[in-house]
Design a protein around this motif. Structure first.
Motif, PDB file in Angstrom:
ATOM      1  N   ILE B 389       5.695 -28.408  -1.874  1.00  0.00           N
ATOM      2  CA  ILE B 389       4.482 -29.215  -1.976  1.00  0.00           C
ATOM      3  C   ILE B 389       3.716 -28.822  -3.221  1.00  0.00           C
ATOM      4  CG2 ILE B 389       4.302 -29.560   0.524  1.00  0.00           C
ATOM      5  CD1 ILE B 389       2.085 -27.426   0.529  1.00  0.00           C
ATOM      6  N   GLY B 390       2.712 -29.572  -3.522  1.00  0.00           N
ATOM      7  CA  GLY B 390       1.893 -29.296  -4.688  1.00  0.00           C
ATOM      8  C   GLY B 390       1.199 -30.573  -5.107  1.00  0.00           C
ATOM      9  N   PRO B 391       0.098 -30.432  -5.836  1.00  0.00           N
ATOM     10  CA  PRO B 391      -0.637 -31.623  -6.273  1.00  0.00           C
ATOM     11  C   PRO B 391       0.224 -32.493  -7.207  1.00  0.00           C
ATOM     12  CG  PRO B 391      -1.839 -29.601  -6.797  1.00  0.00           C
ATOM     13  CD  PRO B 391      -0.499 -29.201  -6.333  1.00  0.00           C
ATOM     14  N   ASN B 392      -0.230 -33.722  -7.451  1.00  0.00           N
ATOM     15  CA  ASN B 392       0.481 -34.596  -8.375  1.00  0.00           C
ATOM     16  C   ASN B 392       0.622 -33.937  -9.738  1.00  0.00           C
ATOM     17  OD1 ASN B 392       0.854 -36.742  -6.628  1.00  0.00           O
ATOM     18  ND2 ASN B 392      -1.219 -37.501  -7.009  1.00  0.00           N
ATOM     19  N   HIS B 564       4.267 -35.193   0.530  1.00  0.00           N
ATOM     20  CA  HIS B 564       2.816 -35.064   0.551  1.00  0.00           C
ATOM     21  C   HIS B 564       2.269 -35.146   1.969  1.00  0.00           C
ATOM     22  CE1 HIS B 564       2.060 -34.792  -3.670  1.00  0.00           C
ATOM     23  NE2 HIS B 564       2.785 -35.869  -3.924  1.00  0.00           N
ATOM     24  N   MET B 566       1.484 -33.822   5.099  1.00  0.00           N
ATOM     25  CA  MET B 566       1.426 -32.440   5.585  1.00  0.00           C
ATOM     26  C   MET B 566       1.912 -32.310   7.022  1.00  0.00           C
ATOM     27  SD  MET B 566       0.779 -30.408   3.316  1.00  0.00           S
ATOM     28  CE  MET B 566       0.795 -30.996   1.652  1.00  0.00           C
ATOM     29  N   VAL B 578       4.887 -23.699  -2.796  1.00  0.00           N
ATOM     30  CA  VAL B 578       3.798 -24.501  -3.342  1.00  0.00           C
ATOM     31  C   VAL B 578       3.818 -24.390  -4.856  1.00  0.00           C
ATOM     32  CG1 VAL B 578       1.339 -24.991  -3.266  1.00  0.00           C
ATOM     33  CG2 VAL B 578       2.456 -23.925  -1.302  1.00  0.00           C
ATOM     34  N   ASN B 580       2.124 -25.460  -8.624  1.00  0.00           N
ATOM     35  CA  ASN B 580       0.990 -26.013  -9.361  1.00  0.00           C
ATOM     36  C   ASN B 580       1.172 -25.655 -10.829  1.00  0.00           C
ATOM     37  OD1 ASN B 580      -1.260 -27.515  -9.639  1.00  0.00           O
ATOM     38  ND2 ASN B 580      -2.704 -25.888  -9.100  1.00  0.00           N
ATOM     39  N   VAL B 599      -3.669 -21.866  -2.324  1.00  0.00           N
ATOM     40  CA  VAL B 599      -3.168 -23.206  -2.026  1.00  0.00           C
ATOM     41  C   VAL B 599      -4.332 -24.142  -1.766  1.00  0.00           C
ATOM     42  CG1 VAL B 599      -1.788 -24.579  -0.431  1.00  0.00           C
ATOM     43  CG2 VAL B 599      -1.036 -22.282  -1.090  1.00  0.00           C
ATOM     44  N   TYR B 603      -5.464 -27.553  -3.916  1.00  0.00           N
ATOM     45  CA  TYR B 603      -5.625 -28.896  -3.379  1.00  0.00           C
ATOM     46  C   TYR B 603      -7.064 -29.372  -3.404  1.00  0.00           C
ATOM     47  CZ  TYR B 603      -0.914 -29.867  -1.889  1.00  0.00           C
ATOM     48  OH  TYR B 603       0.412 -30.179  -1.886  1.00  0.00           O
ATOM     49  N   LEU B 604      -7.996 -28.462  -3.140  1.00  0.00           N
ATOM     50  CA  LEU B 604      -9.374 -28.900  -2.936  1.00  0.00           C
ATOM     51  C   LEU B 604     -10.311 -28.462  -4.045  1.00  0.00           C
ATOM     52  CD1 LEU B 604      -9.643 -28.081   0.872  1.00  0.00           C
ATOM     53  CD2 LEU B 604      -9.178 -30.302  -0.191  1.00  0.00           C
TER      54      LEU B 604
END
Lengths: 292, 618
Positions: B389-392, B564, B566, B578, B580, B599, B603-604
């Motif tokens: 997983i990971g942000p765009n 994406h 979760m 993860v 990034n 993490v 994401y946030l």
């Protein structure tokens, strides 16, 4: 040495004419990704218009040139509207075949109207060749080079500094996004065809001044060469078409002088193949690949 | 007699009746010499058009120099029959064959460099080669230079003193050569090799990822087409007896291309119909000689405007059926043993206990100055489901592209089953045991679901292109084997009812499933899923979770998935990486990842830095 110099100048001369024609191919390709096979025949129509207005109607050379430009622009616009526009969303090969069809139609219509016999183009300029030492340069060569240089500077300025020019570049960069930015892409495409056809008309005029024979199939060969020039420089890129045309013109006239005039075409194609193999998108093209 | 056998019999009868009718008419003089020659021209045109359709329609690559191959065949075979001092009945077949082979050789020489390019560039480079062939022929002394070759033995006079009889023999020869060539294009098209060629047209990247050596198949199609064009050239030379290089220029290539497009790209029967119509049309219009070409070009434009997909589109009349019937008939006559069904599906992997099946060591890649991925160390054990997983823009798909050989890594190494896969092409890596799906579905859209799966069996089938053309025992037994396997695989995913549906018309969720199914058909040890749940609703996602577990248990593969969603990731993954900014920032079990501050920050946003900023302000 003189032979080399005069061949280089010859090359620049043909190269200039190729450049004027190649611009039409490259601009159209840049936006709608169509190899406009009928573009070569626009040259033929321009040449016939000039020869008829000059000889049969007795117009002045300048008026004949303007007539050629007007006729070619109208023809270019009509072809785009009638034959290409309805096919814009179909597979690209369909519009390619249509372009081939239009090309055949123009050639055969001309054959029917004017016959297969080439018509001589009258001498419109009678100026002694200029001499530089042992080197002889005809005035037509100088005129061609001058006109081409002016038109190219003009076109570059137009494309980079005017509003429609920017719209043209935007449309060729990304057709769909340009529409979303409020650009009327249909008008831009028409404009592109108009400019391409006008340049082809001028190219045609300069071409028949150097090679004074007008026939229904006269457009095929310079058309094909100009197209190759556009690919050589990187199709879709305006300065690329100019560079490609000069490279092609010079290579061709050097090959004629030093290798053999029959084999010069083979040399041209060979250069094209070499360039495509080592730099597949042409001399000035950027690499492109599909994103996975 | 069932429906199929009926249509097969009709097809064969059709061909024979056509032949009988035409040859009788020629023999009786009802079809005169002139018209007979047009019939022969039609046959030669059919060969040219159908063979060009292999490159342009089946492979999907626009070629503008097909007449160049025809020229080579014409000159080679004409020079041979002129110089060989054996009877024409012997020298003609020999020279046709050698003419075809010479054209195929040229196709190979041209194809190796040219087929690295695609689309318009390939079109232009083939145009260039076609013209070079013409110019060279025009300037060699052996080919008679610009004057060309004259006094080549005429087919229509060669076989007998009796003009009519000789014409009948000539027609018979050309007719059956054409029938043979067309049938062979059909059977090749239906073999594993044909599927491979068509899959390249449909989606070259997916074809490579499914295990098709795309470069080799492009070359095969190109050489195959050149071979037939060479044979057509040989027939042409002996039909008209005088040839010169100008006959084989750019315009000639275009003429054949026009016929291919009008008939429908990819439809061989369409090519046949278009050849007949377009050769006959100018003859019909002969009365209005002057307007002939004008009308012809006008019709061409109208046709494109109102029916751009050609007469038949990609549809076919059933000719393969005819071939199959002939086969069945032959096997009954010669009492051929019924061939056994050979299963291609054998586990190729040793048991790989505790060691990782897939492992990367400091893997990284730069795009210009950008480090798109760096220091990637991941490992997968047998039967494990691992999430990524990971942000765009974090580099997840880039890692997949590195693992499957789409990108060559700048640094580091990838070990699959303990062996490095460095420098392997994507199709080889698929063969080695890594299969993948794509973020935006890449199916072979106009092929059936079943054929999509069959393409992936390609690398484990053995029969040669020649057995494909002849449909001999090894071809049939393997084809039958994979038909069973492919249907089994579809059944696992409850898709057996979709087997004959065109992949592009399946609903979205089923397309995703089909893509996974296709990936599994290549018998992978590691399965990479790129956002399998993208675009799915919650109930579809829940179903997908079950499917993924089922795949792991049933096919014993290690699964690495990018996602994406979760709920899906946390629900089925045993471990999660993860990413990034191209680096792995965390690794652990779902619980560990869920509570990892880095993490959450990725994401946030950075809560600490916000606090710090607030702190600094006060």
């Amino acid at each position: 040495m003189d032979l080399l110099a005069s061949q280089l100048i010859n090359g620049l001369h043909v190269g200039s004419i190729y450049a004027l024609i190649a611009l039409g191919y490259t601009m159209v390709y840049g936006i709608i990704k169509l190899i406009n096979f009928a573009h070569g025949d626009i040259i033929m129509v321009g040449a016939y218009t000039a020869v008829i207005t000059l000889v049969s109607l007795n117009w002045s050379p300048v008026a004949a040139l303007i007539a050629a430009i007007v006729v070619c622009v109208l023809l270019g616009l009509t072809i785009e509207r009638v034959a290409y526009k309805p096919l814009r969303s179909s597979p690209r090969i369909s519009s390619l075949i249509t372009a081939i069809g239009v090309s055949m139609l123009l050639q055969n219509a001309a054959l029917l109207l004017f016959g297969a016999q080439p018509r001589p183009f009258p001498i419109v300029l009678k100026v002694e060749p200029l001499r530089f030492g042992g080197l002889q340069i005809s005035f037509i060569t100088l005129l061609t080079l001058g006109v081409t240089a002016l038109l190219m500077i003009g076109l570059q300025t137009f494309v980079h500094n005017s509003k429609p020019g920017k719209a043209m570049r935007a449309a060729s960069e990304d057709y769909a996004t340009a529409q979303l930015m409020g650009i009327n892409v249909n008008n831009i495409i028409s404009l592109t065809f108009a400019i391409g056809s006008a340049l082809a008309a001028i190219g045609a005029y300069l071409y028949v001044m150097a090679y004074p024979a007008v026939s229904p199939t006269m457009g095929s060969l310079p058309g094909l060469k100009a197209f190759i020039a556009a690919v050589l420089g990187g199709i879709g890129i305006i300065p690329g078409a100019m560079l490609g045309a000069f490279v092609l013109g010079i290579a061709e006239s050097l090959a004629k002088a030093y290798i053999s005039s029959q084999m010069s075409d083979a040399v041209v194609y060979f250069i094209l193949i070499l360039v495509l193999l080592f730099k597949p998108t042409g001399l000035m093209g950027k690499p492109s690949g599909e994103k996975v | 007699m069932n429906k199929k056998t009926k249509s097969i019999t009709l097809n064969i009868l059709g061909i024979l009746v056509l032949y009988a009718a035409l040859s009788t008419l020629i023999g009786s003089g009802a079809i005169n010499n002139y018209l007979s020659n047009i019939l022969i021209t039609i046959c030669i045109t059919i060969i040219m058009t159908a063979s060009l359709n292999v490159t342009t329609g089946l492979l999907g690559q626009l070629a503008l120099g097909h007449a160049g191959f025809m020229a080579i065949g014409a000159y080679v075979s004409a020079l041979l029959t002129k110089s060989l001092s054996i009877s024409f009945g012997l020298s003609l077949p020999l020279s046709l064959m050698l003419g075809g082979l010479a054209a195929a050789m040229c196709g190979l020489l041209i194809g190796i460099p040219a087929l690295r390019l695609e689309g318009d560039y390939l079109a232009i480079i083939t145009l260039g080669f076609g013209e070079i062939i013409r110019v060279i022929i025009e300037n060699l002394s052996i080919t008679g230079g610009a004057r060309g070759l004259t006094r080549i033995t005429r087919l229509s006079r060669a076989f007998s003193q009796d003009r009519t009889l000789s014409m009948v023999i000539a027609f018979t020869l050309v007719f059956f050569i054409t029938v043979l060539i067309i049938s062979s294009i059909f059977t090749l098209g239906r073999s594993r090799h044909g599927r491979a060629i068509i899959s390249i047209r449909e989606n070259a990247i997916a074809a490579e990822a499914t295990g098709i050596p795309t470069t080799r198949y492009k070359l095969l199609a190109f050489v195959f087409a050149a071979f037939y064009a060479g044979i057509a050239g040989g027939l042409f030379a002996h039909q008209i007896s005088i040839i010169d290089a100008k006959m084989f220029g750019f315009n000639k290539s275009i003429e054949y291309l026009v016929m291919v497009v009008l008939g429908g790209m990819g439809s061989i029967t369409g090519s046949v119909v278009a050849s007949i119509v377009l050769v006959a049309l100018p003859e019909v219009l002969r009365g209005m000689e002057e307007y002939r070409l004008l009308i012809y070009s006008f019709l061409l434009i109208l046709m494109m405007l109102f029916r751009p997909s050609g007469l038949l589109g990609t549809r076919e009349f059933s000719m393969l059926a005819a071939w199959e019937a002939m086969e069945r008939f032959c096997s009954r006559v010669f009492k051929r043993k019924d061939t056994p069904t050979r299963m291609p599906f054998q586990p190729r992997y040793d048991i790989w206990e505790d060691k990782p099946v897939l492992e990367t060591r400091d893997l990284g890649i730069d795009f210009g100055g950008l480090k798109a991925a760096e220091g990637i160390n991941i490992h997968l054990s047998d039967n494990e489901i691992v999430g990524m997983i990971g942000p765009n823009g974090a580099g997840k798909t880039t890692v997949f592209n590195l693992l499957t050989g789409v990108y060559a890594p700048t640094r580091g190494e990838i070990m699959l089953l303990g062996k490095s896969i460095h420098g392997r092409a994507p199709h080889q890596i698929t063969h080695d045991g890594i299969a993948r799906t794509f973020q935006n579905i890449r199916l072979f859209n106009s092929m059936s679901a079943l054929d999509n799966v069959k393409v992936a069996f390609h690398s484990r089938m053995r029969y040669s292109p020649l057995s494909g053309i002849l449909r001999n025992a090894s071809c049939l037994s393997e084809e039958r084997g994979i038909d069973i396997r492919a249907r089994e695989l579809l059944r696992v995913f409850q898709m057996e009812s979709d087997a004959d549906t065109i992949a592009g018309s399946l609903p979205y969720g089923r397309q995703r499933k089909l893509e996974i199914c296709r990936a599994l058909a290549s018998n992978p040890k590691v399965l990479l899923l790129d956002e399998p749940a993208a675009g799915m609703n919650p109930s579809e996602t829940a179903e997908l979770m079950q499917t993924i577990k089922l795949i792991r248990d049933r096919f014993s593969v290690a699964i690495l998935l990018i996602e994406h969603d979760m709920k899906l990731v946390m629900g089925i993954c045993e471990r999660i990486y993860v990413l990034n900014y191209g680096r792995i920032i965390a690794h652990g079990s779902p619980e560990e990842i869920r509570s990892n501050p880095e993490v959450i920050a990725a994401y946030l946003g950075q809560p600490q830095s916000v606090q710090e900023a607030a702190h600094a302000e006060s």
